[in-house]
Design an enzyme around this catalytic site. Sequence first.
Site, mmCIF file in Angstrom:
data_model
loop_
_atom_site.group_PDB
_atom_site.id
_atom_site.type_symbol
_atom_site.label_atom_id
_atom_site.label_comp_id
_atom_site.label_asym_id
_atom_site.label_seq_id
_atom_site.Cartn_x
_atom_site.Cartn_y
_atom_site.Cartn_z
ATOM 1 C CB CYS A 68 16.613 -59.436 7.548
ATOM 2 S SG CYS A 68 16.136 -59.259 5.810
ATOM 3 C CB THR A 114 12.863 -44.929 4.255
ATOM 4 O OG1 THR A 114 12.904 -46.282 4.709
ATOM 5 C CG2 THR A 114 11.988 -44.841 3.016
HETATM 6 O O1 RRO Z 1 18.021 -56.710 2.611
HETATM 7 C C1 RRO Z 1 16.830 -56.650 2.976
HETATM 8 O O2 RRO Z 1 15.910 -57.116 2.291
HETATM 9 C C2 RRO Z 1 16.455 -56.043 4.262
HETATM 10 C C3 RRO Z 1 17.159 -56.166 5.435
HETATM 11 BR BR1 RRO Z 1 18.818 -56.991 5.544
HETATM 12 C C4 RRO Z 1 16.628 -55.650 6.645
HETATM 13 O O3 RRO Z 1 17.189 -55.770 7.739
HETATM 14 N N1 RRO Z 1 15.446 -55.039 6.578
HETATM 15 C C5 RRO Z 1 14.764 -54.889 5.429
HETATM 16 O O4 RRO Z 1 13.659 -54.320 5.422
HETATM 17 N N2 RRO Z 1 15.283 -55.400 4.265
#
Ligand code: RRO
Length: 331
Positions: A143, A283
């Site tokens: 993340c 997305t």
């Molecule tokens: O929750 C997020 O901000 C997030 C996660 Br967990 C992730 O794995 N990838 C992303 O782009 N956002």
Amino acid sequence: MAADRAVDTRVRVGSVELAHAVMTAAGTSGHGAELARYCDLSGLGAVVVKSLSVMPWPGNPAPRLHPLPDGMINSVGLQGPGVAGWFDEFFPELVTSRCRVVISLWGRSLDEYRQAALAVADGLRRAGRAADGVVAVEVNLSCPNLEGRRGIFAHDAELSAAVIDASVAAMSGATRPVWAKLSPNTDRLVEIAGAVRGAGAEAVTLVNTVLGLVLDPETGRAVLGNGGGGVSGRIIHPVAQRAVFDVASAHPDLPIVGVGGVSSAAEAVALLQAGASAVQVGTATFADPRAPATVARDLVTWAAAHGITRLSDLTGVAHRGGIHPLPPAQG
Ligand code: RRO
């Protein structure tokens, strides 16, 4: 269509057999069965739920999403009910929708990952046969939006291996394989994929979002509440293709789940050809909640039109010289 029925849609990701090569991507189809009102979730390979931590987590300040040409940037910040809350609040409707489920986990430390995996193992035990549809646990090491950490776990091979090792140990007895979701924001992806595999990951999911920042020129400030974020959608599809291709080249026996900019059958085909055994639609779901089902249907139509009788035959085509190998060079 009769031709479509002639296509075998089953694929294997390690020990897991899925009824279809197309699943949802973590964080893009809600926490549970939110998409069930738009499509039959049981027709997908699996639903991957938004990453869960051992405790409930509020996430980042709004705005959390911002559209881009051919994609978006997000900094949701891992908002979620926590593993136990998820089993209480969201799991029952997934059971009702009869889909296969992949539970995604995150933590801020090795111990938090371990605790989250233990909580999942406990939830599965309590649920008994109702949890039969849970086929794997995807450990999110990548993340980009975690406050207060020095970096992304998946940029450190040793740390990634330690997290997977701890997660596998915590899940032992729960008889679900662990997949590792890795980051495209490193030139060490191949090494890191090897490290998590050595630590017990049965598959890798490639890739999470690409680190980005969007400023509003009228204010000179970031459009997202948390500043930077993760870029996703068609704009990153070539990044995902490269990641899948490189890891498949280096680790031909490591199952790969491809994700990144899949919004039509063509992109699903490309990730399979690059070496993925299955793909996730992410997305595209924000623009059209039917996108995973549409890609799943159109992939079968594409295969039938190309005389391909098993979706699994698409995996790794690019490593075997493509569909129509060029004749050897003359002279
Ligand atoms: O929750 C997020 O901000 C997030 C996660 Br967990 C992730 O794995 N990838 C992303 O782009 N956002």
